[in-house]
Design a protein around this motif. Structure first.
Motif, PDB file in Angstrom:
ATOM      1  N   ILE A 164     -18.725  44.352   2.629  1.00 33.87           N
ATOM      2  CA  ILE A 164     -18.184  45.636   2.166  1.00 33.87           C
ATOM      3  C   ILE A 164     -19.135  46.770   2.527  1.00 33.87           C
ATOM      4  O   ILE A 164     -18.718  47.826   3.024  1.00 33.87           O
ATOM      5  N   PHE A 176     -18.834  47.221   6.497  1.00 35.94           N
ATOM      6  CA  PHE A 176     -17.571  47.579   7.142  1.00 35.94           C
ATOM      7  C   PHE A 176     -16.746  48.630   6.396  1.00 35.94           C
ATOM      8  O   PHE A 176     -15.929  49.314   7.019  1.00 35.94           O
ATOM      9  N   ILE A 177     -16.906  48.752   5.090  1.00 30.30           N
ATOM     10  CA  ILE A 177     -16.126  49.739   4.335  1.00 30.30           C
ATOM     11  C   ILE A 177     -16.988  50.908   3.898  1.00 30.30           C
ATOM     12  O   ILE A 177     -16.513  52.034   3.793  1.00 30.30           O
ATOM     13  N   GLY A 178     -18.273  50.671   3.657  1.00 32.49           N
ATOM     14  CA  GLY A 178     -19.179  51.769   3.335  1.00 32.49           C
ATOM     15  C   GLY A 178     -19.814  51.647   1.969  1.00 32.49           C
ATOM     16  O   GLY A 178     -19.362  50.883   1.112  1.00 32.49           O
ATOM     17  N   ALA A 196     -17.576  52.508  -1.263  1.00 28.92           N
ATOM     18  CA  ALA A 196     -16.720  51.380  -1.650  1.00 28.92           C
ATOM     19  C   ALA A 196     -17.563  50.276  -2.278  1.00 28.92           C
ATOM     20  O   ALA A 196     -17.161  49.645  -3.267  1.00 28.92           O
ATOM     21  N   VAL A 225     -12.020  42.521   4.770  1.00 29.55           N
ATOM     22  CA  VAL A 225     -12.656  43.842   4.872  1.00 29.55           C
ATOM     23  C   VAL A 225     -12.107  44.663   6.033  1.00 29.55           C
ATOM     24  O   VAL A 225     -12.262  45.888   6.059  1.00 29.55           O
ATOM     25  N   GLN A 226     -11.435  43.988   6.970  1.00 32.60           N
ATOM     26  CA  GLN A 226     -10.842  44.726   8.087  1.00 32.60           C
ATOM     27  C   GLN A 226      -9.733  45.659   7.606  1.00 32.60           C
ATOM     28  O   GLN A 226      -9.420  46.654   8.257  1.00 32.60           O
ATOM     29  N   SER A 227      -9.136  45.331   6.458  1.00 31.80           N
ATOM     30  CA  SER A 227      -8.086  46.180   5.890  1.00 31.80           C
ATOM     31  C   SER A 227      -8.661  47.453   5.270  1.00 31.80           C
ATOM     32  O   SER A 227      -7.922  48.407   5.015  1.00 31.80           O
ATOM     33  N   GLU A 228      -9.987  47.441   4.988  1.00 28.83           N
ATOM     34  CA  GLU A 228     -10.686  48.552   4.341  1.00 28.83           C
ATOM     35  C   GLU A 228     -10.100  48.873   2.962  1.00 28.83           C
ATOM     36  O   GLU A 228     -10.167  50.012   2.499  1.00 28.83           O
ATOM     37  N   GLN A 229      -9.537  47.859   2.313  1.00 29.21           N
ATOM     38  CA  GLN A 229      -8.965  48.008   0.975  1.00 29.21           C
ATOM     39  C   GLN A 229      -9.681  47.053   0.024  1.00 29.21           C
ATOM     40  O   GLN A 229      -9.667  45.840   0.223  1.00 29.21           O
ATOM     41  N   LEU A 230     -10.277  47.607  -1.035  1.00 28.51           N
ATOM     42  CA  LEU A 230     -11.017  46.785  -1.979  1.00 28.51           C
ATOM     43  C   LEU A 230     -10.118  45.793  -2.713  1.00 28.51           C
ATOM     44  O   LEU A 230     -10.543  44.692  -3.042  1.00 28.51           O
TER      45      LEU A 230
END
Length: 480
Positions: free
Chosen positions: A237, A240-242, A245, A378-383
């Motif tokens: 996370i 890839f998401i930041g 997040a 994590v590729q979806s960027e949705q927790l």
């Protein structure tokens, strides 16, 4: 049967007192940090916590469990293991200093570099008491252990408050300094308090410790992959998401796992040395395991299911409305928390049987499954997608763990389910009461404080009364 229960109860009594104090202080710590920090800053705290967890595993080298499991260790062997811990601590400190820019670059957060270097100081001091800590566990000296950990936690918490409130120190620096105080103070106190029973000699005989290394290497690798599996979500996370997040996810993770990680050791920490003494009696181990599981479920289920019911009040009330995005993630991760409660005792049985290699192979398989699934999530960027993926893989891990124990100690799944059924029903009923009462009170007035107090109080009393009634019925059935 009665002997193993009494030993678990005796150790758990002293451990639980310390754990209650420590858990409350840690929850208070994260409430303070959550209000003083942005989500991005809290994400950095989560990453620093992950780093210190991994570093601790390398310092210990899996030798602590070997000391507890093997009761015949000589002073020469214990002294050798002590100096190995000291040397590893120095090595880890140097590695962390050198690797800090690489880690900061990986997470694209330059501020991490200085924090990691400061945090590395822990490993110059903390290993001093590591050997003494495990010898206390082996001797079942849980009262002394509890006192030391409580004192260290209270002082480090006070330091954190002082740095943030009075000196206006940067919250992240304040957290790092408080952690240095916590681990260093525990190490020094463990060493000093166990000196009357044992003190290390100036000896380093690697050949004499071969049996410890053969056990410890699997324990090291097992703990390493286990921790990597438990923290791979944080690592992915953050990358890839930041960090923002990661801050939201880390806050949720702490809320869910603080009760789990602090309440579980009340039993599991006591159970390992107790089980090690009866490692060849599978029937006794099964009885002890079921009893341990029941105790954990009775305490953890109402806390976690109750938290699900009032999550939309707890987050804004304690951490602020800016953390609203954390509410749905928290409710999903409650499932992970419950599964962690039930999976955690497995290690006590596996290590007591001297099967650290099985633990390593199992955790390695779980790590691969977790990593691949979470990497895709994590590729979806949705927790929420990450959280649900964590739940799905945790369920598979839980099912596999029960199958492993049926083969290792003859665990009967029917008895296991029966042990869990009552705590789950009681916790479910009390949680429904909390949920209904919360909604009714919010519709009448919007006072979050009193809504939470009454919801928790009445549901807690309901759980306690239901437990007493079922206990009396159970006792009456035994004597008829």
């Amino acid at each position: 049967m009665d002997s193993i229960k009494s030993k678990i109860n005796s150790g758990a009594k002293w451990t639980s007192i310390a754990t209650l104090v420590i858990t409350l202080l840690q929850m208070g710590q994260f409430v303070i940090l959550g209000n003083a920090m942005s989500a991005r800053e809290f994400g950095m705290i989560g990453m620093l916590t992950t780093i210190i967890i991994f570093a601790q595993i390398f310092v210990e080298l899996g030798l602590g469990a070997a000391v507890i499991q093997k009761h015949h260790a000589t002073n020469r062997q214990l002294s050798t293991l002590f100096w190995i811990n000291i040397l590893l601590g120095i090595l880890i400190c140097i590695v962390m200093q050198a690797a800090s820019p690489i880690i900061a670059d990986y997470f694209q957060t330059n501020e991490l570099e200085g924090k990691i270097r400061l945090l590395s100081i822990v490993f110059l001091i903390a290993p001093i008491g590591q050997q003494s800590q495990y010898l206390m566990q082996r001797d079942l000296s849980f009262q002394l252990l509890g006192k030391i950990e409580t004192i260290a936690t209270i002082l480090s918490f006070g330091l954190l408050i002082g740095l943030i409130v009075f000196t206006k120190e940067d919250p992240i620096n304040a957290y790092v300094i408080s952690q240095i105080c916590l681990y260093s103070l525990k190490g020094v106190l463990f060493f000093i308090c166990y000196l009357p029973k044992w003190k290390p000699s100036f000896v380093l005989d690697m050949k004499d410790c071969k049996e410890f290394f053969s056990f410890g290497i699997y324990q090291l690798l097992s703990r390493l992959v286990n921790r990597l599996g438990s923290n791979v979500d944080m690592i992915l996370i953050g990358r890839f998401i930041g960090m923002e997040a990661l801050g939201i996810y880390s806050l949720v993770y702490q809320i869910v796992t603080i009760p789990v990680l602090k309440l579980n050791p009340i039993i599991t920490r006591v159970a390992f040395p107790v089980f090690s003494k009866d490692k060849n009696n599978n029937q006794t181990l099964e009885t002890g395991y079921l009893y341990m599981t029941k105790l954990l479920a009775l305490v953890s289920f109402p806390l976690l299911l109750g938290l699900y019911s009032v999550a939309d009040i707890v987050i804004p009330l304690f951490f602020g409305k800016q953390w609203g995005e954390a509410i749905p993630i928290l409710q999903i991760m409650i499932i992970v928390g419950i599964l962690r409660v039930l999976m955690n005792p497995n290690g006590s049985i596996i290590l007591a049987k001297g099967k650290a290699n099985i633990s390593f192979y199992w955790d390695s398989g779980v790590l691969v499954c977790y990593s691949l699934a979470l990497l895709a999530a994590v590729q979806s960027e949705q927790l929420e997608m990450v959280a649900w993926t964590y739940v799905a893989v945790s369920i598979l891990n839980f099912i596999g763990g029960r199958i492993l124990l049926t083969r290792m100690i003859g665990l009967q799944l029917k008895r296991y389910i029966k042990v869990l059924l009552l705590p789950f029903i009681l916790a479910g009923v009390s949680s429904v009461i909390a949920f209904v009462l919360k909604n009714q009170m919010i519709s009448l007035h919007n006072n979050l404080v009193w809504t939470l107090i009454w919801s928790v109080l009445i549901s807690g009393i309901s759980y306690f009364l239901l437990f007493l009634v079922t206990k009396k019925l159970e006792l009456r059935g035994e004597y008829q």
